[in-house]
Write a protein that holds these residues in place. Structure first.
Motif, PDB file in Angstrom:
ATOM      1  N   LYS A  11      -3.031  -0.477   3.426  1.00 24.00           N
ATOM      2  CA  LYS A  11      -3.241  -1.885   3.089  1.00 24.00           C
ATOM      3  C   LYS A  11      -2.722  -2.143   1.679  1.00 24.00           C
ATOM      4  CE  LYS A  11      -7.248  -2.261   6.075  1.00 24.00           C
ATOM      5  NZ  LYS A  11      -8.678  -2.478   6.181  1.00 24.00           N
ATOM      6  N   ASN A  12      -2.370  -3.383   1.418  1.00 27.90           N
ATOM      7  CA  ASN A  12      -1.944  -3.819   0.073  1.00 27.90           C
ATOM      8  C   ASN A  12      -0.747  -3.047  -0.465  1.00 27.90           C
ATOM      9  OD1 ASN A  12      -4.173  -5.629   0.073  1.00 27.90           O
ATOM     10  ND2 ASN A  12      -5.488  -3.948  -0.588  1.00 27.90           N
ATOM     11  N   ILE A  13       0.238  -2.850   0.383  1.00 25.65           N
ATOM     12  CA  ILE A  13       1.462  -2.175  -0.043  1.00 25.65           C
ATOM     13  C   ILE A  13       2.325  -3.190  -0.774  1.00 25.65           C
ATOM     14  CG2 ILE A  13       3.531  -0.975   0.738  1.00 25.65           C
ATOM     15  CD1 ILE A  13       1.824  -0.153   3.217  1.00 25.65           C
ATOM     16  N   ASP A  14       2.834  -2.803  -1.935  1.00 19.30           N
ATOM     17  CA  ASP A  14       3.698  -3.688  -2.701  1.00 19.30           C
ATOM     18  C   ASP A  14       4.875  -2.887  -3.266  1.00 19.30           C
ATOM     19  OD1 ASP A  14       2.512  -2.242  -4.750  1.00 19.30           O
ATOM     20  OD2 ASP A  14       1.402  -3.934  -5.577  1.00 19.30           O
ATOM     21  N   ALA A  15       5.801  -3.587  -3.927  1.00 18.69           N
ATOM     22  CA  ALA A  15       7.003  -2.943  -4.452  1.00 18.69           C
ATOM     23  C   ALA A  15       6.691  -1.833  -5.452  1.00 18.69           C
ATOM     24  CB  ALA A  15       7.937  -3.995  -5.054  1.00 18.69           C
ATOM     25  N   PRO A  16       5.774  -2.021  -6.408  1.00 18.47           N
ATOM     26  CA  PRO A  16       5.471  -0.917  -7.342  1.00 18.47           C
ATOM     27  C   PRO A  16       4.951   0.342  -6.636  1.00 18.47           C
ATOM     28  CG  PRO A  16       4.636  -2.984  -8.218  1.00 18.47           C
ATOM     29  CD  PRO A  16       5.099  -3.256  -6.813  1.00 18.47           C
ATOM     30  N   LEU A  17       4.138   0.175  -5.601  1.00 14.22           N
ATOM     31  CA  LEU A  17       3.625   1.326  -4.865  1.00 14.22           C
ATOM     32  C   LEU A  17       4.760   2.049  -4.139  1.00 14.22           C
ATOM     33  CD1 LEU A  17       1.192   3.028  -3.970  1.00 14.22           C
ATOM     34  CD2 LEU A  17       0.910   1.443  -2.063  1.00 14.22           C
ATOM     35  N   LEU A  18       5.653   1.288  -3.523  1.00 16.26           N
ATOM     36  CA  LEU A  18       6.789   1.901  -2.844  1.00 16.26           C
ATOM     37  C   LEU A  18       7.667   2.634  -3.843  1.00 16.26           C
ATOM     38  CD1 LEU A  18       8.459   2.460  -0.329  1.00 16.26           C
ATOM     39  CD2 LEU A  18       9.636   0.284  -0.720  1.00 16.26           C
ATOM     40  N   LYS A  19       7.915   2.026  -5.007  1.00 21.31           N
ATOM     41  CA  LYS A  19       8.746   2.687  -6.025  1.00 21.31           C
ATOM     42  C   LYS A  19       8.089   3.986  -6.481  1.00 21.31           C
ATOM     43  CE  LYS A  19      11.758   2.210  -9.801  1.00 21.31           C
ATOM     44  NZ  LYS A  19      12.736   1.356 -10.373  1.00 21.31           N
ATOM     45  N   GLU A  20       6.789   3.985  -6.645  1.00 21.24           N
ATOM     46  CA  GLU A  20       6.064   5.195  -7.031  1.00 21.24           C
ATOM     47  C   GLU A  20       6.264   6.295  -5.980  1.00 21.24           C
ATOM     48  OE1 GLU A  20       1.441   6.437  -7.947  1.00 21.24           O
ATOM     49  OE2 GLU A  20       2.021   4.337  -8.156  1.00 21.24           O
ATOM     50  N   PHE A  21       6.216   5.891  -4.723  1.00 23.33           N
ATOM     51  CA  PHE A  21       6.443   6.833  -3.625  1.00 23.33           C
ATOM     52  C   PHE A  21       7.852   7.416  -3.693  1.00 23.33           C
ATOM     53  CE2 PHE A  21       8.206   7.318   0.711  1.00 23.33           C
ATOM     54  CZ  PHE A  21       7.393   8.321   1.200  1.00 23.33           C
ATOM     55  N   LEU A  22       8.864   6.573  -3.881  1.00 17.59           N
ATOM     56  CA  LEU A  22      10.250   7.027  -3.898  1.00 17.59           C
ATOM     57  C   LEU A  22      10.540   7.892  -5.122  1.00 17.59           C
ATOM     58  CD1 LEU A  22      12.007   3.787  -2.615  1.00 17.59           C
ATOM     59  CD2 LEU A  22      11.479   5.860  -1.315  1.00 17.59           C
ATOM     60  N   VAL A  23       9.964   7.547  -6.261  1.00 21.45           N
ATOM     61  CA  VAL A  23      10.151   8.329  -7.481  1.00 21.45           C
ATOM     62  C   VAL A  23       9.576   9.740  -7.311  1.00 21.45           C
ATOM     63  CG1 VAL A  23       9.376   8.514  -9.900  1.00 21.45           C
ATOM     64  CG2 VAL A  23      10.304   6.360  -9.038  1.00 21.45           C
ATOM     65  N   ALA A  24       8.573   9.868  -6.462  1.00 25.24           N
ATOM     66  CA  ALA A  24       7.923  11.162  -6.246  1.00 25.24           C
ATOM     67  C   ALA A  24       8.762  12.129  -5.406  1.00 25.24           C
ATOM     68  CB  ALA A  24       6.557  10.954  -5.586  1.00 25.24           C
TER      69      ALA A  24
END
Length: 186
Positions: A11-24
């Motif tokens: 829930k509450n997925i946003d661009a900063p969360l996705l970027k954090e995932f990709l950076v990882a």
């Protein structure tokens, strides 16, 4: 491999969360390609993200109505496979689908070991009536088009689709999808 969609779920997925995932993603991976799920479609600086088509068909209409909406090319391919003597088979041994997949991957120099785990998953889901095989065979009993469907949350997922080169020229995969739609329409 063998996953419909990946990425961030919840829930509450946003661009900063996705970027954090990709950076990882570890830096040792110089190139990677992830089929993100539909809730992960954001514009992110430094990442090329594009939308791919994911076809969702609601089977609430009857088969005849769905068939009328097929493209003419699709109808021609189905007819070509039927005229060639092809026939549909359902719920046959999934090892046949996996064997055809292995043969196709060998052409690209790949030998994958994940099929054993996939077969175990299939067996587990099949016992719960959440997995089924579909195939189109030639008149001489050669598997030309095949797939494994998984069922979850009132959806069918076209997980492992494999076509023999001979099936591509006569519309076997079109006939396969048509057989599935015919079985689940309405």
């Amino acid at each position: 491999p063998l996953t419909a969609q990946l990425g961030v779920f919840g829930k509450n997925i946003d661009a900063p969360l996705l970027k954090e995932f990709l950076v990882a993603v570890p830096a040792k991976f110089k190139y990677w390609d992830i089929c993100l799920n539909h809730k992960n479609l954001f514009s992110l600086e430094g990442y090329t993200i594009y939308e791919r088509m994911n076809y969702v068909l609601s089977p609430d209409k009857n088969y005849e109505e769905l068939y009328r909406n097929y493209r003419e090319n699709t109808k021609r391919n189905i007819k070509r496979a039927q005229q060639a003597g092809c026939y549909a088979a359902i719920d046959f041994n999934p090892a046949e689908v996996i064997q055809l997949a292995k043969e196709q991957l060998r052409e690209f120099g790949e030998e994958k070991s994940y099929f054993e785990s996939f077969l175990k998953l299939y067996d587990f889901l099949h016992q719960k009536k959440q997995a089924v095989t579909y195939g189109i065979y030639s008149a001489n009993k050669q598997l030309l088009a095949s797939c494994i469907f998984f069922f979850s949350h009132k959806r069918a997922y076209y997980i492992l689709a494999v076509n023999h080169p001979d099936g591509k020229t006569i519309g076997a995969s079109h006939m396969l999808i048509d057989a599935f739609i015919k079985d689940y329409a309405g």
